[in-house]
Write an enzyme that holds these catalytic residues in place. Structure first.
Site, short mmCIF file in Angstrom:
data_model
loop_
_atom_site.label_atom_id
_atom_site.label_comp_id
_atom_site.label_asym_id
_atom_site.label_seq_id
_atom_site.Cartn_x
_atom_site.Cartn_y
_atom_site.Cartn_z
N ARG A 10 0.84 -1.21 0.09
CA ARG A 10 -0.15 -0.01 -0.01
C ARG A 10 0.82 1.22 0.05
NH1 ARG A 10 -3.27 -4.13 1.58
NH2 ARG A 10 -1.17 -4.58 2.60
N THR A 11 1.86 1.18 0.94
CA THR A 11 2.58 2.76 0.72
C THR A 11 3.40 2.63 -0.44
OG1 THR A 11 3.05 2.11 3.21
CG2 THR A 11 4.40 3.69 2.25
N LYS A 39 27.21 -4.42 -3.76
CA LYS A 39 28.60 -4.52 -4.01
C LYS A 39 29.30 -3.92 -3.12
CE LYS A 39 27.38 -3.13 -8.88
NZ LYS A 39 27.55 -2.35 -9.71
N ARG A 60 11.72 3.84 2.43
CA ARG A 60 11.29 2.90 3.55
C ARG A 60 12.70 2.12 3.64
NH1 ARG A 60 6.17 -0.96 3.96
NH2 ARG A 60 5.68 1.05 4.61
N HIS A 93 6.20 5.48 11.33
CA HIS A 93 5.47 5.28 9.89
C HIS A 93 4.51 6.70 9.99
CE1 HIS A 93 4.13 3.87 6.31
NE2 HIS A 93 3.49 2.78 6.54
#
Ligand code: ASP
Length: 275
Positions: A10-11, A39, A60, A93
């Site tokens: 959803r986000t 890497k 996020r 959040h």
């Protein structure tokens, strides 16, 4: 730049669609496994590269304070760009809290104050819960009731925050007693991705799950929310009840995130005229 180094449905989709609504082009990275971090590049260098190519980073990441750190880094540079925290590990959040508050504002027709808010589930590690507690503490007369297995109860920092700000709260393990009292039932899943050794497997959460027979005991104007994804906390047979707001809540996420981006770019008027 949509940088999602932890899973998201959803986000990610709502931010991505919000950009499309606003006519913004996006780049995305949906796992640090696809970036040069594998890497051996440092996260700071990866962020610096995203910063070079884009005008906003929505991110996020499991690291708690990395969005703030990125914002500091960019503010010090010749090209300060905004950073939006779209979920930082088990910590915060904030855009979820905004869309949750907006959903309550809609559900209660602007009268969010003096409500009893039950928060049920993984209170210890739920970032949506933490940000929601901070957010709703700004409303007058709010009282929290926390319902969780003892292993997943209110963490000390939140307990101190509530105490310091004289926000009344209770901890309970009796859902039946709460049914008639609470105005809001905010359910969350167990956040077992933060388990150290699968310890959630032995936790019994089932006694707090909502069942169809509970509905007749709840206030007629109660509001059931869930940041989703759900597991068994709320059965789909409840979805049709007028108190089940979670699908509307996710739609509100699209509009809240559109509004946030428009606001950050000082284009708030744009969304008011959107058809
Ligand atoms: N979608 C919310 C989050 O990203 C809730 C959850 O995952 O349980 O925190």
């Amino acid at each position: 730049m949509l940088y999602f180094a932890q899973p998201s449905t959803r986000t990610y989709l709502s931010f991505n669609n919000a950009c499309q609504i606003l006519g913004i082009q996006t780049s995305d990275m949906r796992s640090s496994g696809y970036s040069s971090e594998v890497k051996g590049e440092s996260l700071e260098d990866t962020l610096e590269t995203m910063h070079s190519y884009t005008d906003m980073i929505i991110m996020r990441h499991v690291e708690e304070n990395i969005a703030e750190k990125a914002a500091w880094m960019f503010n010090e540079s010749e090209k300060p760009i905004p950073v939006i925290n779209a979920g930082s590990g088990p910590h915060e959040h904030p855009t979820q809290a905004l869309l949750d508050a907006y959903t309550l504002h809609r559900a209660f027709k602007g009268k969010v104050k003096n409500k009893t808010i039950a928060i049920i589930g993984d209170i210890k590690r739920g970032r949506a819960v933490r940000s929601l507690i901070y957010m709703l503490s700004n409303f007058e007369g709010i009282r929290f009731v926390f319902l969780s297995p003892p292993e997943l109860g209110l963490p000390d920092d939140l307990r101190q925050f509530l105490g310091k700000n004289s926000i009344p709260f209770e901890e309970s393990d009796n859902l039946d007693k709460l049914l008639r009292r609470a105005d809001v039932f905010y359910y969350t899943r167990i956040q077992d991705e933060y388990d150290k050794q699968h310890e959630s497997k032995s936790i019994d959460y089932s006694r707090f799950w909502l069942k169809k027979e509970h509905l007749s005991h709840m206030k007629s104007e109660a509001v059931i929310l869930h940041p989703l994804p759900r597991r068994n906390e709320i059965p789909p047979e409840i979805d049709g009840d007028k108190r089940a707001w979670y699908w509307k809540q996710e739609v509100n996420g699209l509009w809240m995130r559109t509004a946030i981006i428009a606001h950050v770019f000082k284009e708030d008027g744009y969304i008011l005229n959107y058809k």
